[in-house]
Scaffold this active site. Structure first.
Site, PDB file in Angstrom:
ATOM      1  N   HIS A   1       0.844  -1.186   0.000  1.00  0.00           N
ATOM      2  CA  HIS A   1       0.000   0.000   0.000  1.00  0.00           C
ATOM      3  C   HIS A   1       0.881   1.238   0.000  1.00  0.00           C
ATOM      4  O   HIS A   1       1.948   1.249   0.614  1.00  0.00           O
ATOM      5  CB  HIS A   1      -0.897  -0.014   1.247  1.00  0.00           C
ATOM      6  CG  HIS A   1      -1.360   1.357   1.672  1.00  0.00           C
ATOM      7  ND1 HIS A   1      -0.713   2.071   2.670  1.00  0.00           N
ATOM      8  CD2 HIS A   1      -2.393   2.126   1.248  1.00  0.00           C
ATOM      9  CE1 HIS A   1      -1.335   3.230   2.838  1.00  0.00           C
ATOM     10  NE2 HIS A   1      -2.341   3.290   1.987  1.00  0.00           N
TER      11      HIS A   1
ATOM     12  N   ASN B   1       0.550   5.835  -0.227  1.00  0.00           N
ATOM     13  CA  ASN B   1      -0.339   6.990  -0.233  1.00  0.00           C
ATOM     14  C   ASN B   1       0.484   8.263  -0.061  1.00  0.00           C
ATOM     15  O   ASN B   1       1.438   8.280   0.712  1.00  0.00           O
ATOM     16  CB  ASN B   1      -1.371   6.869   0.898  1.00  0.00           C
ATOM     17  CG  ASN B   1      -2.145   8.147   1.121  1.00  0.00           C
ATOM     18  OD1 ASN B   1      -1.888   8.879   2.072  1.00  0.00           O
ATOM     19  ND2 ASN B   1      -3.081   8.419   0.247  1.00  0.00           N
TER      20      ASN B   1
ATOM     21  N   GLY C   1     -17.444  10.575   0.033  1.00  0.00           N
ATOM     22  CA  GLY C   1     -16.765  10.176  -1.196  1.00  0.00           C
ATOM     23  C   GLY C   1     -17.417   8.970  -1.855  1.00  0.00           C
ATOM     24  O   GLY C   1     -18.341   8.354  -1.315  1.00  0.00           O
ATOM     25  N   ARG C   2     -16.914   8.625  -3.021  1.00  0.00           N
ATOM     26  CA  ARG C   2     -17.456   7.492  -3.780  1.00  0.00           C
ATOM     27  C   ARG C   2     -17.044   6.192  -3.088  1.00  0.00           C
ATOM     28  O   ARG C   2     -15.857   5.860  -3.023  1.00  0.00           O
ATOM     29  CB  ARG C   2     -16.935   7.533  -5.208  1.00  0.00           C
ATOM     30  CG  ARG C   2     -17.479   6.429  -6.112  1.00  0.00           C
ATOM     31  CD  ARG C   2     -17.058   6.676  -7.551  1.00  0.00           C
ATOM     32  NE  ARG C   2     -17.543   5.618  -8.417  1.00  0.00           N
ATOM     33  CZ  ARG C   2     -16.839   4.551  -8.766  1.00  0.00           C
ATOM     34  NH1 ARG C   2     -15.586   4.411  -8.316  1.00  0.00           N
ATOM     35  NH2 ARG C   2     -17.349   3.628  -9.559  1.00  0.00           N
TER      36      ARG C   2
END
Length: 275
Positions: free
Chosen positions: A81, A83, A234-235
């Protein structure tokens, strides 16, 4: 000397925003992988963002970030991961508060010292131009952050995690975030190439699915990015893109001593110095 004004790299703080998601499914190497770009804004900071910064409650905000997660098919290839993100919180009559955050971490199902050493050496090299103590600081923060308190175990073997970064100034903070982001491919791809063709059977596959359950638990209970996305409307499909395609839970399961599965817990799922 007066501080330079913050470059206005984002737009005006209105409610809404959007992003882009790209998802790979059923690939030869990755069973699922995805990359999200998001740019959202709102009139008030959500609870997930003000939990550790209560002084920001009530401010408008704007946030931009890129996140990715890779779930490999072969159990000998670790999940990974990464970010990077930027926040700015504003209030009329007061100076804006801004910061960068991000990092990356590795979640192996079977432990290999050379993989972990390469991962952390690459992370350390990305940090070195910004100070001799930077890697150790953010490596320790990663160990503490990616920890499942209810299981009393780490999610994986760590990497880097930083947040609230603004003290070096905007230019240097941005440069550090870029250095971390740019180093991810160098950290991860050699591990994937080394492990993707290793033979495995049903035992290894079932253990991979079991350990993926820990990944799901962390993301849904603790992960700031997941909580932030859900709390800002958010989506949902993009926010939960990080979850693996298949997973299993088994009641009160423990690996047999001396097995490779037990070695993961004994030798890798604990804080270690890899560099």
């Amino acid at each position: 000397m007066a501080a330079k004004p913050l470059p206005r790299i984002l737009g005006s703080a209105k409610r809404g925003g959007g992003g882009r998601s790209r998802v790979l499914a059923e690939g030869a190497v990755f069973e699922k992988g995805g990359v999200n770009f998001s740019h959202v804004m709102g009139a008030r900071m959500p609870a997930s963002a003000t939990a550790h910064r209560p002084e920001l409650a009530g401010r408008s905000f704007e946030a931009m970030g890129v996140s990715l997660v890779m779930h490999p098919r072969n159990p000998y290839v670790p999940t990974s991961h990464a970010n990077v993100r930027f926040f700015i919180a504003e209030k009329p009559g007061e100076a804006p508060v801004w910061w960068f955050g991000g990092g990356y971490d590795l979640t192996p199902y079977y432990g290999f010292d050379d993989d972990c050493e390469h991962w952390h050496r690459t992370a350390a090299s990305a940090c070195l131009p910004f100070g001799a103590d930077v890697y150790a600081k953010y490596k320790r923060w990663c160990d503490e952050y990616f920890f499942l308190k209810h299981r009393n175990e780490p999610r994986g073997v760590g990497g880097l995690f930083f947040d609230d970064l603004n003290e070096p100034g905007f230019t240097d903070s941005l440069a550090f975030m870029r250095s971390v982001g740019d180093s991810f491919v160098d950290a991860y791809v050699p591990i994937v190439k080394r492990r993707k063709d290793m033979s495995y059977g049903e035992r290894e596959r079932q253990f991979q699915l079991y350990r993926r359950g820990r990944y799901v638990e962390f993301n849904l209970v603790y992960d700031r990015g997941t909580l932030f996305g859900l709390q800002t409307g958010g989506r949902t499909e993009s926010i939960l893109m990080s979850l693996p395609p298949l997973v299993r839970w088994e009641y009160d399961w423990h690996p047999e001593p001396g097995t490779p599965e037990h070695n993961l817990y004994a030798d890798y799922l604990r804080p270690r110095e890899w560099v």
